[in-house]
Design an enzyme around this catalytic site. Structure first.
Site, PDB file in Angstrom:
ATOM      1  N   GLY A 113       0.796  -1.225   0.000  1.00  0.00           N
ATOM      2  CA  GLY A 113       0.000   0.000   0.000  1.00  0.00           C
ATOM      3  C   GLY A 113       0.828   1.273   0.000  1.00  0.00           C
ATOM      4  O   GLY A 113       0.347   2.335  -0.412  1.00  0.00           O
ATOM      5  N   MET A 165      -0.376   9.639   4.469  1.00  0.00           N
ATOM      6  CA  MET A 165      -0.773  10.285   5.735  1.00  0.00           C
ATOM      7  C   MET A 165      -0.404   9.378   6.897  1.00  0.00           C
ATOM      8  O   MET A 165      -0.871   8.242   6.989  1.00  0.00           O
ATOM      9  CB  MET A 165      -2.276  10.567   5.742  1.00  0.00           C
ATOM     10  N   VAL A 219       1.709 -16.447  -3.511  1.00  0.00           N
ATOM     11  CA  VAL A 219       1.490 -17.628  -2.666  1.00  0.00           C
ATOM     12  C   VAL A 219       0.048 -18.081  -2.851  1.00  0.00           C
ATOM     13  O   VAL A 219      -0.887 -17.301  -2.657  1.00  0.00           O
ATOM     14  CB  VAL A 219       1.780 -17.316  -1.183  1.00  0.00           C
ATOM     15  N   GLU A 242     -10.173  13.576   6.325  1.00  0.00           N
ATOM     16  CA  GLU A 242      -9.017  14.153   5.655  1.00  0.00           C
ATOM     17  C   GLU A 242      -9.526  15.068   4.542  1.00  0.00           C
ATOM     18  O   GLU A 242     -10.481  14.734   3.831  1.00  0.00           O
ATOM     19  CB  GLU A 242      -8.096  13.040   5.158  1.00  0.00           C
ATOM     20  N   HIS A 246      -9.070   1.467   3.475  1.00  0.00           N
ATOM     21  CA  HIS A 246      -8.489   1.033   4.748  1.00  0.00           C
ATOM     22  C   HIS A 246      -9.049  -0.304   5.231  1.00  0.00           C
ATOM     23  O   HIS A 246      -9.670  -0.358   6.296  1.00  0.00           O
ATOM     24  CB  HIS A 246      -8.757   2.082   5.840  1.00  0.00           C
ATOM     25  N   GLY A 258      -2.353  -5.607   8.653  1.00  0.00           N
ATOM     26  CA  GLY A 258      -3.593  -4.925   9.025  1.00  0.00           C
ATOM     27  C   GLY A 258      -4.743  -5.853   9.366  1.00  0.00           C
ATOM     28  O   GLY A 258      -5.763  -5.400   9.897  1.00  0.00           O
ATOM     29  N   ASN A 279      -6.070   7.162   9.601  1.00  0.00           N
ATOM     30  CA  ASN A 279      -5.416   6.384   8.541  1.00  0.00           C
ATOM     31  C   ASN A 279      -4.503   5.352   9.210  1.00  0.00           C
ATOM     32  O   ASN A 279      -3.783   5.681  10.148  1.00  0.00           O
ATOM     33  CB  ASN A 279      -4.601   7.323   7.660  1.00  0.00           C
ATOM     34  N   PHE A 322      -1.738   3.116   8.559  1.00  0.00           N
ATOM     35  CA  PHE A 322      -0.460   2.409   8.393  1.00  0.00           C
ATOM     36  C   PHE A 322       0.529   2.608   9.540  1.00  0.00           C
ATOM     37  O   PHE A 322       1.352   1.726   9.791  1.00  0.00           O
ATOM     38  CB  PHE A 322       0.165   2.632   7.011  1.00  0.00           C
TER      39      PHE A 322
HETATM   40  P1  FDA Z   1      -0.420  -4.092   2.337  1.00  0.00           P
HETATM   41  O1  FDA Z   1      -1.716  -4.141   1.603  1.00  0.00           O
HETATM   42  O2  FDA Z   1       0.303  -2.799   2.376  1.00  0.00           O
HETATM   43  O3  FDA Z   1       0.592  -5.151   1.710  1.00  0.00           O
HETATM   44  C1  FDA Z   1       0.224  -6.448   1.353  1.00  0.00           C
HETATM   45  C2  FDA Z   1       1.152  -6.936   0.257  1.00  0.00           C
HETATM   46  O4  FDA Z   1       1.014  -8.344   0.100  1.00  0.00           O
HETATM   47  C3  FDA Z   1       0.883  -6.313  -1.111  1.00  0.00           C
HETATM   48  O5  FDA Z   1       2.087  -5.851  -1.668  1.00  0.00           O
HETATM   49  C4  FDA Z   1       0.305  -7.478  -1.918  1.00  0.00           C
HETATM   50  O6  FDA Z   1       0.602  -7.417  -3.306  1.00  0.00           O
HETATM   51  C5  FDA Z   1       0.962  -8.681  -1.273  1.00  0.00           C
HETATM   52  N1  FDA Z   1       0.204  -9.929  -1.385  1.00  0.00           N
HETATM   53  C6  FDA Z   1      -1.106 -10.118  -1.108  1.00  0.00           C
HETATM   54  N2  FDA Z   1      -1.441 -11.409  -1.267  1.00  0.00           N
HETATM   55  C7  FDA Z   1      -0.322 -12.060  -1.651  1.00  0.00           C
HETATM   56  C8  FDA Z   1      -0.032 -13.420  -1.989  1.00  0.00           C
HETATM   57  N3  FDA Z   1      -0.975 -14.374  -1.937  1.00  0.00           N
HETATM   58  N4  FDA Z   1       1.231 -13.740  -2.370  1.00  0.00           N
HETATM   59  C9  FDA Z   1       2.203 -12.775  -2.433  1.00  0.00           C
HETATM   60  N5  FDA Z   1       1.978 -11.484  -2.117  1.00  0.00           N
HETATM   61  C10 FDA Z   1       0.735 -11.129  -1.736  1.00  0.00           C
HETATM   62  N6  FDA Z   1      -3.146   4.543   5.001  1.00  0.00           N
HETATM   63  C11 FDA Z   1      -2.599   5.533   5.753  1.00  0.00           C
HETATM   64  O7  FDA Z   1      -2.242   5.292   6.915  1.00  0.00           O
HETATM   65  N7  FDA Z   1      -2.462   6.794   5.223  1.00  0.00           N
HETATM   66  C12 FDA Z   1      -2.884   7.110   3.962  1.00  0.00           C
HETATM   67  O8  FDA Z   1      -2.731   8.248   3.516  1.00  0.00           O
HETATM   68  C13 FDA Z   1      -3.481   6.075   3.181  1.00  0.00           C
HETATM   69  N8  FDA Z   1      -3.977   6.335   1.925  1.00  0.00           N
HETATM   70  C14 FDA Z   1      -4.386   5.292   1.119  1.00  0.00           C
HETATM   71  C15 FDA Z   1      -4.720   5.537  -0.223  1.00  0.00           C
HETATM   72  C16 FDA Z   1      -5.024   4.461  -1.064  1.00  0.00           C
HETATM   73  C17 FDA Z   1      -5.383   4.720  -2.498  1.00  0.00           C
HETATM   74  C18 FDA Z   1      -4.997   3.135  -0.564  1.00  0.00           C
HETATM   75  C19 FDA Z   1      -5.309   1.960  -1.443  1.00  0.00           C
HETATM   76  C20 FDA Z   1      -4.679   2.895   0.768  1.00  0.00           C
HETATM   77  C21 FDA Z   1      -4.375   3.956   1.616  1.00  0.00           C
HETATM   78  N9  FDA Z   1      -4.014   3.739   2.945  1.00  0.00           N
HETATM   79  C22 FDA Z   1      -3.545   4.776   3.712  1.00  0.00           C
HETATM   80  C23 FDA Z   1      -4.083   2.391   3.543  1.00  0.00           C
HETATM   81  C24 FDA Z   1      -2.725   1.717   3.694  1.00  0.00           C
HETATM   82  O9  FDA Z   1      -2.000   1.749   2.487  1.00  0.00           O
HETATM   83  C25 FDA Z   1      -2.963   0.257   4.151  1.00  0.00           C
HETATM   84  O10 FDA Z   1      -3.645   0.303   5.388  1.00  0.00           O
HETATM   85  C26 FDA Z   1      -1.667  -0.520   4.319  1.00  0.00           C
HETATM   86  O11 FDA Z   1      -0.946  -0.572   3.109  1.00  0.00           O
HETATM   87  C27 FDA Z   1      -1.943  -1.938   4.806  1.00  0.00           C
HETATM   88  O12 FDA Z   1      -0.715  -2.527   5.174  1.00  0.00           O
HETATM   89  P2  FDA Z   1      -0.548  -4.096   5.277  1.00  0.00           P
HETATM   90  O13 FDA Z   1       0.800  -4.372   5.809  1.00  0.00           O
HETATM   91  O14 FDA Z   1      -1.711  -4.641   6.033  1.00  0.00           O
HETATM   92  O15 FDA Z   1      -0.689  -4.673   3.795  1.00  0.00           O
END
Ligand code: FDA
Length: 504
Positions: free
Chosen positions: A110, A117, A245, A356, A442, A470, A480, A482
């Site tokens: 993400g 933010m 995976v 936001e 989110h 998450g 937000n 992260f």
């Molecule tokens: P995250 O989703 O980051 O990472 C998971 C990874 O695992 C990905 O790279 C995916 O490709 C990989 N994956 C999944 N399944 C798999 C498999 N079977 N095999 C191999 N790889 C696999 N938050 C914030 O705090 N401030 C902000 O400003 C924003 N703004 C925002 C905008 C937009 C457009 C989005 C989409 C999201 C946000 N967020 C945000 C949310 C934030 O990005 C989100 O909460 C985190 O990235 C989640 O982190 P995780 O570690 O849970 O997983």
């Protein structure tokens, strides 16, 4: 390269995964990260790594025939989306029956697509959401550690007050003020100093060239520049990209075996691999981690997994909405794509909202004020395994978002009343709609801390199996997410390395 055994595997390369890999690497544990997306470090034919927001190409989207932007329309016309070739692009929109979830794909998860933010939650709400976690320890130790390793920085408020690029935010702040609402500056992982140099014309523009949801070519300190760079720097961590995976099972000796599919960037299968490991960390995000564990439980591969897996999912109360301003109150043709302010009405007991103030960087005057409201919606969804499709389906109905819409409406009705303005009804699809209640940014939960796992993310029913992302947070965190995901992962991984890995 065809498979084999490694001491530790981390699935994914998002926030939780990156923390696990860095701390394992520092502890001297050989660690393999498996990421289904690409490494975003090579420029394309146009000299840029990512395509922009206004003219997205195949790099923008994860295997779509047409882009699926959150603001799909303007004056009800589908002006924004473009036909593209299906490709391993950076932003995915996972469409469930009544909820769509945006997620990043690639090394950094993400962090590649988000607004950067970086908000530490209010301590009282953190304590309400995760009462079993020692809040003093989190706020004294793990939140500061997460903030510094993520390189969170603060906007120069004097520059903010002067620059044309944040006029949209100042207009919204003044209008909120008329309704008696306060705003707060929001820290970010975008380098504010770089942005100032963009504005001064000294460096190539990124935030000031509308880049964000399809990737920033400059300025943003995404995980590949912070945690993951440090993880690789330990010399113990390897990342394999375009490795998805598919399934997890356990051997009699207690090791885990992953079935992994390697593809090219157009989705052609290159290899099917089996990789085994002693310790397995799931950091595939709320959707990815929950799906892998549900599949393992329902197919009988890991039959002792908890019945709690799949439960406790929520969209962090996300609702997007927009207001139409008077002609004499323009929001600016020039808008930074990185938000800098939030309307903070979280202490309002009737309808807590943290909204936001989002940009709408269209490159022309729109008179729009856009917001992503984070509300306290108590509704939760459940993932169930669909055996025929071999995927996790989300049980969540549109009306479960009614409390979130009601809270956002109560806040923005006040803003509209105080300013004599109305909502925009043309931005969220081709029908009249003032509140986007059918998508979120989110996703949280599905493998909740203390329910599907112990209090440190150790998956119940199995040893040496951990959740680090998450999916541990039960559906809501009030800001937000992260920074919270990162800090919680820091806390959990520290304990796991001390107790489960070093002592053995
Ligand atoms: P995250 O989703 O980051 O990472 C998971 C990874 O695992 C990905 O790279 C995916 O490709 C990989 N994956 C999944 N399944 C798999 C498999 N079977 N095999 C191999 N790889 C696999 N938050 C914030 O705090 N401030 C902000 O400003 C924003 N703004 C925002 C905008 C937009 C457009 C989005 C989409 C999201 C946000 N967020 C945000 C949310 C934030 O990005 C989100 O909460 C985190 O990235 C989640 O982190 P995780 O570690 O849970 O997983």
């Amino acid at each position: 390269d065809g498979g084999g055994h490694v001491p530790a595997v981390v699935i994914g390369t998002g926030y939780g995964a990156a923390v696990a890999a860095l701390r394992l690497g520092e502890a001297g544990v050989e660690t393999l990260m498996l990421e289904m997306g690409q490494q975003w470090d090579k420029p394309g034919a146009d000299g840029r790594i990512f395509s922009g927001m206004l003219k997205p190409d195949e790099r923008s989207s994860w295997f779509k025939k047409r882009t699926e932007a959150p603001l799909g329309s303007f004056l009800w016309l589908d002006l924004v989306n473009r036909d593209i070739t299906p490709y391993a692009g950076v932003l995915d929109r996972v469409n469930y029956d009544q909820m769509s979830v945006y997620v990043g794909r690639g090394v950094g998860g993400g962090s590649l697509v988000n607004g950067g933010m970086a908000v530490t939650p209010k301590r009282s709400y953190f304590e309400e959401v995760l009462p079993q976690v020692d809040a003093a320890e989190m706020y004294d130790r793990y939140f500061p550690r997460a903030n510094s390793t993520l390189r969170v920085n603060h906007i120069d408020t004097k520059w903010f007050e002067d620059t044309e690029w944040y006029k949209f935010a100042r207009v919204s702040r003044d209008q909120a003020g008329k309704a008696g609402l306060g705003t707060t500056f929001v820290p970010n992982v975008y380098d504010w100093d770089y942005m100032r140099r963009e504005a001064a014309g000294e460096v190539p523009k990124s935030a000031l060239a509308t880049e964000v949801i399809y990737g920033n070519n400059h300025g943003k300190m995404s995980l590949d520049k912070t945690y993951l760079a440090a993880a690789l720097g330990t010399g113990k961590v390897t990342i394999r990209t375009l490795h998805k995976v598919k399934a997890i099972r356990r051997q009699n000796d207690g090791s885990y075996v992953l079935s992994v599919e390697e593809t090219d960037a157009y989705g052609k299968t290159l290899a099917a691999k089996e990789i085994s490991c002693g310790h397995l960390f799931l950091g595939a995000g709320s959707l990815g981690t929950t799906e892998l564990l549900l599949r393992a439980r329902e197919t009988g591969a890991l039959p002792d997994l908890s019945s709690e897996i799949g439960k406790g999912w929520g969209p962090n109360g996300n609702v997007m909405t927009a207001r139409a301003n008077h002609m004499w109150n323009p929001t600016g043709a020039k808008q930074s794509s990185i938000p800098a302010l939030g309307i903070d009405d979280w202490n309002n007991p009737a309808a807590p909202v943290f909204a936001e103030i989002a940009p709408m960087p269209a490159g022309l005057e729109t008179w729009v004020s856009l917001y992503l409201a984070i509300t306290k919606n108590p509704e939760r969804g459940t993932f169930v395994y669909d055996a025929a499709a071999d995927r996790a389906d989300l049980r969540w109905t549109r009306d479960q978002n009614a409390p979130a819409v009601a809270a956002a409406k109560s806040l923005f009705d006040r803003v509209n009343k105080a300013n004599g303005t109305i909502y925009r009804y043309d931005l969220f699809g081709t029908r009249l709609k003032a509140f986007a209640d059918d998508f979120c940014y989110h996703p949280l939960g599905g493998t909740v801390l203390g329910k599907a796992t112990d209090l440190y993310g150790r998956v119940s029913g199995y040893e040496n199996l951990y959740v680090t992302d998450g999916s541990l947070i039960p559906g809501s965190i009030g800001v937000n997410p992260f920074v919270t995901i990162t800090a919680l992962a820091e806390r959990n991984v520290e304990r796991v390395i001390q107790q489960d890995i070093k002592k053995k």
